[in-house]
Write a protein that holds these residues in place. Structure first.
Motif: not given
Length: 206
Positions: A14-36
């Motif tokens: 949930y935090k990022a800097g004002t320069e591009p950075e390389l990071v890694g993330f594992g699995e997380a769970r979400y509630l989602t809803i899709a549309g167009q």
């Protein structure tokens, strides 16, 4: 009762800097809803309202079981069938999937119960709540950067991210991901803060 704050537990997410950075993330769970369609349109607004309603329903059930949490920031995945940049495509053709991350103790069964109970309370959102899904996602290696300003100026930040990726032999291998840190209803566009994220992989040189 302690209240879990995912933004504090998963600071890199949930935090990022004002320069591009390389990071890694594992699995997380979400509630989602899709549309167009246009993100300023009624369909998008209804979908977001339904997603938040389901998320707060899950929070209420968790709290009743002794596991309270703060509902985190709204996120979005974006893509176009044509593969063209978003600003070159009519907004009605934009595809999106809205997400709200859930703590691990929010199971599929709890999410389903939350949807059922929320539908009874929010009957005007019943059709949209029915389309809320429970999903797991693991983006893995990613490039991210904080974009400050209106959404229309995001291409400038994306260009810097692509230059960073090019210099390191990385290519995008997932959807354009945004995390909305500010409420556009309460903050002027110049102060909007959005994390932009691209899952990446090493370019195949064979």
């Amino acid at each position: 009762m302690d209240k879990l704050d995912l933004a504090k537990t998963y600071k890199t997410y949930y935090k990022a800097g004002t320069e591009p950075e390389l990071v890694g993330f594992g699995e997380a769970r979400y509630l989602t809803i899709a549309g167009q369609g246009d993100p300023n349109g009624e369909r998008f607004a209804q979908a977001a309202a339904a997603l938040y309603a389901a998320a707060y329903g899950a929070k209420a059930l968790g709290k009743a079981q002794g596991t309270d949490f703060t509902v985190p920031k709204l996120e979005g995945l974006w893509w176009m069938d044509s593969g063209k940049p978003a600003l070159e495509v009519p907004r009605q053709e934009w595809h999106w999937k809205l997400l709200i991350r859930m703590p691990d103790f929010v199971t599929r069964a709890l999410a389903a119960e939350a949807k059922e109970k929320t539908t009874l309370k929010k009957k005007e959102l019943a059709d949209d709540i029915a389309h809320v899904a429970y999903e797991a996602m693991a983006e893995g290696l990613s490039v991210q950067m904080l974009h400050v300003g209106p959404y229309e100026t995001e291409p400038e930040t994306v260009e810097r991210m692509h230059a960073y990726m090019e210099a390191r032999g990385l290519v995008q291998n997932g959807l354009h991901h945004e995390i909305y840190l500010t409420d556009p209803r309460k903050t002027p566009p110049s102060g909007w803060k959005t994390i932009l994220r691209f899952p990446v992989e090493q370019r195949d040189l064979s």
